[in-house]
Design a protein around this motif. Structure first.
Motif, PDB file in Angstrom:
ATOM      1  N   UNK A 543      -2.950 -10.604  19.775  1.00 56.43           N
ATOM      2  CA  UNK A 543      -2.228 -11.891  19.832  1.00 56.43           C
ATOM      3  C   UNK A 543      -0.878 -11.746  20.500  1.00 56.43           C
ATOM      4  N   UNK A 544      -0.173 -10.673  20.132  1.00 53.85           N
ATOM      5  CA  UNK A 544       1.141 -10.446  20.744  1.00 53.85           C
ATOM      6  C   UNK A 544       0.975 -10.307  22.260  1.00 53.85           C
ATOM      7  N   UNK A 545      -0.058  -9.567  22.660  1.00 48.15           N
ATOM      8  CA  UNK A 545      -0.268  -9.365  24.096  1.00 48.15           C
ATOM      9  C   UNK A 545      -0.600 -10.684  24.788  1.00 48.15           C
ATOM     10  N   UNK A 546      -1.412 -11.515  24.131  1.00 44.42           N
ATOM     11  CA  UNK A 546      -1.762 -12.805  24.744  1.00 44.42           C
ATOM     12  C   UNK A 546      -0.489 -13.628  24.964  1.00 44.42           C
ATOM     13  N   UNK A 547       0.396 -13.601  23.975  1.00 48.01           N
ATOM     14  CA  UNK A 547       1.635 -14.374  24.115  1.00 48.01           C
ATOM     15  C   UNK A 547       2.494 -13.801  25.241  1.00 48.01           C
ATOM     16  N   UNK A 548       2.621 -12.461  25.271  1.00 48.93           N
ATOM     17  CA  UNK A 548       3.450 -11.846  26.315  1.00 48.93           C
ATOM     18  C   UNK A 548       2.862 -12.097  27.707  1.00 48.93           C
ATOM     19  N   UNK A 549       1.540 -12.107  27.791  1.00 52.05           N
ATOM     20  CA  UNK A 549       0.899 -12.299  29.101  1.00 52.05           C
ATOM     21  C   UNK A 549       0.770 -13.776  29.452  1.00 52.05           C
ATOM     22  N   UNK A 550       1.186 -14.649  28.537  1.00 50.51           N
ATOM     23  CA  UNK A 550       1.089 -16.083  28.791  1.00 50.51           C
ATOM     24  C   UNK A 550      -0.358 -16.566  28.830  1.00 50.51           C
ATOM     25  N   UNK A 551      -1.222 -15.936  28.030  1.00 48.91           N
ATOM     26  CA  UNK A 551      -2.631 -16.319  28.006  1.00 48.91           C
ATOM     27  C   UNK A 551      -2.939 -17.102  26.738  1.00 48.91           C
ATOM     28  N   UNK A 552      -3.845 -18.072  26.862  1.00 48.05           N
ATOM     29  CA  UNK A 552      -4.199 -18.854  25.680  1.00 48.05           C
ATOM     30  C   UNK A 552      -5.178 -18.085  24.790  1.00 48.05           C
TER      31      UNK A 552
END
Ligand code: ASP
Length: 591
Positions: A543-552
């Motif tokens: 989840x953290x990575x999705x947020x950092x990568x700007x991915x939904x």
């Protein structure tokens, strides 16, 4: 064109590295043909690897080579031997690092050909996710996913560096283990040697990390896969990665002040900052003010209790809700005065679909009070509610009534719908929040019993512990979640370190002594040998990575994710197995 062996040809550079500084150099590049542009006598093609793209030119003065280059197709694997030259000014591409040069080919070696890919790698066209997952190796060649995996690698390095600096040890815990209760179903692995017995894949290393504290390891961290067999929601994977940690002699402040600088360093990877200390909010306030235990603070629009004006009013819907122990809550939509009838109808429709008792809206437009309950409640009462809510002349108030929590949750969901529609969830803002003081238990009406809210090893608040047996529903836990922009990105607690209290909690959870012994006997035994007070947390890395990568979706930051049906479309897992394997395991699949 013949496929040729590599022999001892060696790459001198990657496709993302040559610049004017290499002008005139003899180079060997290897990669995939990204795109071929045939200009008649002259052929250009782009050569791609993970590092970037380099333009290759085949000039008309080598006609044999031009023919060869013309036979190249997208995704063929080639080696190019040639010379770096500066591009003419008008041909410079400032968008890529290699945009000022090109490589004039002297020799092209076809290392492998390729079938026509089911979707283009060289265009950012939308492709059905099913196709992307089936051909994940091709999907992973696309730049965005490559960037995401590179970012993930950097984050994992940063995490390990940080925890090392803080005196943590990374210690591996078993994958073939006993069930760990995190509220989901276990994935089971049959034992061949012990007929009829099973290992469980860990839902988390919870018990092991606590045992490491008992073992005197002081500070443990692990980037670890966890497995939970649950019905998958959009943002879940059956196997996912946690940054799992545990600290001896921990307090909430120690855990929080360990995580906050880490978050700052992770945001630093995308050029952002996180300012410590993060806000803290009790669970009860999060529900009352945002209708959620993971509030997104970005859009504001806090929910308020607006019961007072309706207590004695003629508006029976709201008054009735108050009389039956509930209340009226509402939130203010800035600039909602502009909402047309259609917008207002849509809001009401959404509220109905969210399953609540519907909403009432109110505003002051052109000096007069307007409301969907104007007749029923009267101008004075609605006016007082507007005043109480703090709505300005340009705003719109949305209210609903009923039992406290469900009403707050309904309004909380509506609030988020509005925020999404209005584009108030700014992806460049990072609002961290610690939600604390969760209830220790929740009542399962179907099973007529209490269930833990976090896991059964969570300590009660000292001030509430005396009510464990008399009023368990009122006991708060020393559990905390870290929320970022409405996503729960970490959760943990201060643990029970007293074996007597642990036994009592197992009992309250309806576990007999025998059952507790069978499931956690080793752990309760260990607790008796001098357990230090301890606590910890686990970060949901995906989840953290999705947020950092700007991915939904977290699937965009996992190399080989599974679908919502827990299927790996590329490998075809799960699948049937050889009957001999089943015989070895003494397993028969029931018809
Ligand atoms: N084991 C917990 C979880 O996976 C985290 C923790 O309590 O540290 O949610």
């Amino acid at each position: 064109m013949q496929i040729e062996p590599l022999h001892d040809l060696v790459r001198t550079h990657t496709c993302g590295e040559l610049t004017v500084a290499n002008d005139g150099a003899d180079v060997v590049l290897m990669g995939w043909v990204h795109r071929v542009r045939d200009l008649g006598a002259l052929v250009f093609f782009d050569l791609r690897d993970r590092h970037g793209i380099t333009q290759i030119v085949v000039r008309e003065d080598s006609p044999g080579l031009v023919d060869e280059a013309n036979r190249l197709r997208a995704e063929y694997v080639v080696a190019v031997i040639g010379t770096v030259v500066r591009r003419a000014k008008e041909a410079v591409n400032p968008k890529v690092k290699t945009g000022e040069i090109e490589v004039v080919a002297r020799e092209i070696r076809l290392l492998n050909d390729a079938k026509v890919p089911p979707f283009p790698i060289n265009e950012d066209t939308p492709v059905a996710e099913e196709t992307r997952l089936r051909y994940r190796y091709l999907d992973l060649r696309r730049p965005k996913l490559q960037q995401n995996l590179i970012l993930r690698h950097k984050a994992m390095l940063e995490i390990r560096r940080y925890f090392d600096e803080q005196g943590f040890l990374e210690i591996e815990t078993p994958i073939l283990t006993k069930s760990t209760p995190e509220g989901a179903r276990d994935y089971l692995v049959p034992s061949r040697v012990h007929e009829g017995e099973f290992y469980a894949l860990p839902q988390s290393p919870q018990i092991f990390k606590q045992i490491l504290m008992i073992a005197g390891m002081d500070r443990y961290v692990q980037i670890v896969k966890c497995f939970r067999d649950e019905d998958l929601r959009a943002d879940r994977q059956p196997e996912f990665t946690q940054v799992d940690l545990e600290i001896s002699f921990a307090t909430e402040n120690i855990v929080f002040s360990t995580l906050e600088p880490l978050m700052d360093r992770l945001l630093g990877l995308i050029g952002r900052r996180a300012t410590a200390p993060f806000r803290r909010m009790p669970y009860a306030e999060a529900i009352a003010s945002y209708g959620s235990d993971k509030p997104d603070l970005r859009p504001g629009m806090e929910l308020k209790d607006l019961s007072e004006p309706f207590r004695e009013s003629a508006f029976s819907l709201f008054r009735g809700a108050i009389e039956s122990g509930g209340g009226v809550r509402g939130f203010v939509i800035p600039n909602g005065v502009k909402y047309s009838r259609k917008d207002l109808d849509r809001l009401s429709e959404e509220a109905k679909q969210l399953g609540g008792g519907g909403i009432v809206w109110a505003r002051r437009a052109e000096g007069s009070v307007q409301s969907s309950a104007l007749k029923a409640a009267g101008e004075d009462v609605i006016g007082r509610a507007l005043d109480m809510s703090g709505a300005g002349p340009a705003d719109l108030l949305v209210m609903s009534s009923g039992a406290h929590d469900p009403t707050a949750r309904l309004l909380g969901s509506l609030r988020l719908n509005v925020a999404k529609r209005e584009n108030w969830l700014d992806p460049n803002r990072f609002e961290f929040l610690w939600v604390v003081d969760f209830p220790m238990f929740e009542w399962l009406p179907d099973e007529q019993r209490w269930e833990f809210m976090h896991h059964p090893f969570t300590s009660p608040l000292e001030s509430d512990a005396s009510r464990l047996e008399t009023d368990p529903g009122s006991v708060r836990a020393r559990a905390y979640d870290l929320v970022l922009n409405g996503s729960e990105i970490a959760g943990g607690s201060i643990r029970i370190h007293d074996q007597r209290l642990q036994r009592l909690v197992f009992k309250l959870l309806g576990m007999s002594d025998e059952e507790a012994k069978l499931r956690f006997g080793f752990f309760v035994d260990a607790l008796e040998y001098g357990t230090p007070p301890h606590g910890g947390i686990a970060i949901g890395l995906d989840r953290v990575m999705a947020i950092l990568a700007g991915e939904a979706s977290i699937r965009e930051v996992i190399a080989f994710p599974k679908t919502a049906q827990a299927v790996d479309l590329m490998s075809g897992a799960p699948s049937t197995v050889d009957p001999k394997q089943l015989r070895d395991l003494k397993i028969r699949v029931a018809e």
